[in-house]
Enzyme design. Sequence first.
Site, short mmCIF file in Angstrom:
data_model
loop_
_atom_site.label_atom_id
_atom_site.label_comp_id
_atom_site.label_asym_id
_atom_site.label_seq_id
_atom_site.Cartn_x
_atom_site.Cartn_y
_atom_site.Cartn_z
N SER A 136 32.93 -15.97 38.79
CA SER A 136 33.04 -14.87 37.78
C SER A 136 34.44 -14.01 38.00
O SER A 136 34.98 -14.14 38.92
CB SER A 136 31.85 -13.91 37.94
N TYR A 149 26.95 -8.00 43.84
CA TYR A 149 27.30 -9.21 42.92
C TYR A 149 28.94 -9.50 43.13
O TYR A 149 29.37 -10.70 43.31
CB TYR A 149 27.04 -8.84 41.37
#
Length: 252
Positions: A136, A149
């Site tokens: 990501s 995250y």
Amino acid sequence: MSAATHAVVTGGGSGIGLAIARALAGAGHRVTIMGRNPARLDGALASLPGAASIPCDVADAASVEAAFGAAAERQGAVGILVNAAGVARTAPFESSSDDLWNELWRINVMGAVHTSRAVLPAMRGLESGRIVNVASTASLKGYAYVSAYSATKHALLGMTRALALELARTAITVNALCPGYTDTDLIRDAVANIVAKTGRTEAQALASFTATNPQGRLIEPEEVVGAIAWLISPAARSVTGQAITIAGGEIM
């Protein structure tokens, strides 16, 4: 890579994982999709003619060992591993419990560790091998309210780079894809959560994600597919340990 290569895609029942699985199957690879939801996997197979599915919890080492053993028995040694399984949770740092941190660590980081361990012994004996971790932009920068995250995605990229160096003298490459906010269930669920908690409209909630992209939009899962196709090709045999960013110019 040979079109007959066995490719395993974790998180292959939806979103980016399913888009990648479709592309790999369309290119003639023998595809196995894995995930925790058998019903979702069965639904995904409708658009994956010739593919197989095996339920697997990547956070559980025993589940991974069993699933990858079964996959190899059915379709041969894994030559392409795409780690697309992952979860995101939104919470302020001070409200992020140990349980939340542990859940994301086990799935987002240890999931890729478990699966990579499972495929490497046999992959070393193949003509070439590819491991692609779907990371990501949160591997490359911080985002507020997703501290766990972001931390796990940073760790996933670190593991990618270290493993790439360990395998540099082999025919195996290890890379990470770093898409920005992508039009998947993860974002749709996040938008719904923001609406429920803040009273903002869906459009306002969505804008908080699209605003990070200079192109002003979400990334489509299919946009990630082209990068995968290149990374598994012979033309990318010297590309390893890289973070390929797909984010409309958000990170340069």
